[in-house]
Scaffold this active site. Structure first.
Site, PDB file in Angstrom:
ATOM      1  N   GLU A  35      28.715   4.235   1.728  1.00  0.00           N
ATOM      2  CA  GLU A  35      28.104   3.470   1.508  1.00  0.00           C
ATOM      3  C   GLU A  35      26.858   2.647   2.140  1.00  0.00           C
ATOM      4  OE1 GLU A  35      31.339   0.694  -0.022  1.00  0.00           O
ATOM      5  OE2 GLU A  35      32.174   2.313  -1.248  1.00  0.00           O
ATOM      6  N   ASP A  94      37.302   6.808  -2.038  1.00  0.00           N
ATOM      7  CA  ASP A  94      38.567   5.822  -1.282  1.00  0.00           C
ATOM      8  C   ASP A  94      39.039   4.979  -2.282  1.00  0.00           C
ATOM      9  OD1 ASP A  94      36.134   4.187  -1.572  1.00  0.00           O
ATOM     10  OD2 ASP A  94      36.227   3.448   0.457  1.00  0.00           O
ATOM     11  N   SER A  95      38.623   5.047  -3.528  1.00  0.00           N
ATOM     12  CA  SER A  95      39.009   4.332  -4.599  1.00  0.00           C
ATOM     13  C   SER A  95      40.750   4.766  -4.676  1.00  0.00           C
ATOM     14  CB  SER A  95      38.479   4.745  -5.898  1.00  0.00           C
ATOM     15  OG  SER A  95      38.336   6.143  -6.196  1.00  0.00           O
ATOM     16  N   ASP A 125      34.892  10.674   0.536  1.00  0.00           N
ATOM     17  CA  ASP A 125      34.598   9.478   0.854  1.00  0.00           C
ATOM     18  C   ASP A 125      34.648   9.113   2.414  1.00  0.00           C
ATOM     19  OD1 ASP A 125      33.005   7.785  -0.656  1.00  0.00           O
ATOM     20  OD2 ASP A 125      34.662   7.209  -1.865  1.00  0.00           O
ATOM     21  N   GLU A 172      25.821   2.192  -8.092  1.00  0.00           N
ATOM     22  CA  GLU A 172      26.918   1.601  -8.788  1.00  0.00           C
ATOM     23  C   GLU A 172      26.766   0.172  -9.105  1.00  0.00           C
ATOM     24  OE1 GLU A 172      30.909   1.979  -6.595  1.00  0.00           O
ATOM     25  OE2 GLU A 172      31.724   0.620  -8.190  1.00  0.00           O
ATOM     26  N   LYS A 175      30.504  11.394   1.337  1.00  0.00           N
ATOM     27  CA  LYS A 175      29.934  10.008   0.880  1.00  0.00           C
ATOM     28  C   LYS A 175      29.873   8.869   1.732  1.00  0.00           C
ATOM     29  CE  LYS A 175      31.265   7.974  -3.100  1.00  0.00           C
ATOM     30  NZ  LYS A 175      31.275   6.772  -2.506  1.00  0.00           N
TER      31      LYS A 175
HETATM   32  O1  KIV Z   1      35.814   5.592  -4.279  1.00  0.00           O
HETATM   33  C1  KIV Z   1      35.206   6.242  -5.442  1.00  0.00           C
HETATM   34  O2  KIV Z   1      35.934   6.412  -6.161  1.00  0.00           O
HETATM   35  C2  KIV Z   1      33.673   5.881  -5.699  1.00  0.00           C
HETATM   36  C3  KIV Z   1      33.258   6.431  -6.811  1.00  0.00           C
HETATM   37  C4  KIV Z   1      33.782   5.758  -7.970  1.00  0.00           C
HETATM   38  C5  KIV Z   1      31.916   6.327  -6.842  1.00  0.00           C
HETATM   39  O3  KIV Z   1      33.161   5.579  -4.677  1.00  0.00           O
END
Ligand code: KIV
Length: 287
Positions: free
Chosen positions: A123, A52-53, A91, A190, A121
């Site tokens: 959090e 989600d970055s 994510d 992280e 993934k």
């Molecule tokens: O959103 C993302 O890119 C991440 C990673 C950098 C671990 O969660």
């Protein structure tokens, strides 16, 4: 060995778990579109994460918080078309799993069915264990993520390294244990001190994937744009830039603009031409 000449052996959830048993490191990277995902996969990376970055590095938001499930799916589908070998993880964005486990399972089923994700993934530690269990029960592999979790930016009061005090370090160890117990196949650590990441890595059976967590994790992940220097701000301390793509692109754009304004682009060799027959005919009708 050159990854392009290696036989394509698909990376799977069980093969990621085996890597830890064999003491082999795991190289992971984010990707958000077809060309970058294709390069990442062809370079032999083990895990491609549609993170989600995406909100920050591709969509121009100031945090990951505004990213939606539909944003993620749009990019996940493009990445899916490129990735052949790596394990494809996506994510769950902020708000996609904060209401209930059912909501998390519904979003994740869309990722698998519509986006071709092989794992999701999310959090959070102990407070997400019921959700991780529900996803695993629905046959959806889960990668956990604890420490400086960017979706908690308001709760943390900024992007601060976590686990610096004995109490907060103990909390993170308990979180990591619970994520493993709940059935996650790997966990991202992280923004935590190297010593803590090392201790968690030794305590868990599942692989730890570090980002800003030092070299003792079982694998590493980083944002594609940070790795290749395709961004605008100052990179965090843990980033090693292997290229400066922003500078290369800027130079190309300045060159193109200058050539167009000066009439240097395109040249004759960059133009199409009539065949002789068309020229003759055209001249005969006096056009
Ligand atoms: O959103 C993302 O890119 C991440 C990673 C950098 C671990 O969660």
């Amino acid at each position: 060995m050159d990854p392009r000449t290696e036989a394509v052996s698909k990376v799977t959830v069980p093969s990621i778990l085996e890597r830890k048993l064999r003491g082999e490191k795991i190289a992971c990277l984010t990707a958000y579109d077809y060309p970058t995902a294709r390069l990442v996969d062809e370079a032999g990376l083990d895990v491609v994460l549609v993170g989600d970055s995406l909100g920050e590095v591709v969509l121009g938001y100031e945090s990951t918080l505004p990213v939606t499930i539909d944003d993620m799916l749009h990019h996940l589908r493009a990445v899916r078309r490129a990735v052949k070998r790596a394990l494809l993880v996506a994510d769950l964005p902020f708000g996609a799993y904060h209401v209930s486990a059912e909501q998390a399972v519904e979003a994740s089923l869309r990722y698998v069915k519509e986006g071709g994700a092989e794992a999701v993934k999310l959090e959070g530690g102990r407070k997400r264990s019921a959700i991780i269990r529900a996803l695993v029960a629905a046959e959806i592999p889960v990668m956990g993520h604890i420490g400086l979790t960017p979706q908690s930016v308001h709760a943390f009061g900024g992007y601060r390294v976590q686990g610096r005090t004995p109490d907060s370090a103990a909390e993170l160890v308990a979180d990591a244990r619970e994520v493993e117990e709940a059935g996650a196949f790997a966990i991202v650590l992280e923004g935590i001190p190297r010593e803590l990441a090392s201790s968690i890595t030794r305590r868990l059976r599942i692989p730890t994937i570090g980002i800003g967590a030092g070299p003792d994790c079982d694998g590493q992940i980083i944002v594609f744009h940070d790795l290749v220097g395709f961004g605008f701000g100052t990179a965090p301390k843990f980033v090693r830039q292997y290229a400066r793509v922003t500078d290369v692109v800027r130079e190309a754009l300045t060159g193109y603009r200058g050539d167009v304004l000066a009439g240097r682009y395109p040249e004759d060799r960059e133009s199409y031409h009539w065949p002789a027959s068309t020229r003759e005919l055209f001249e005969r009708v006096g056009a």
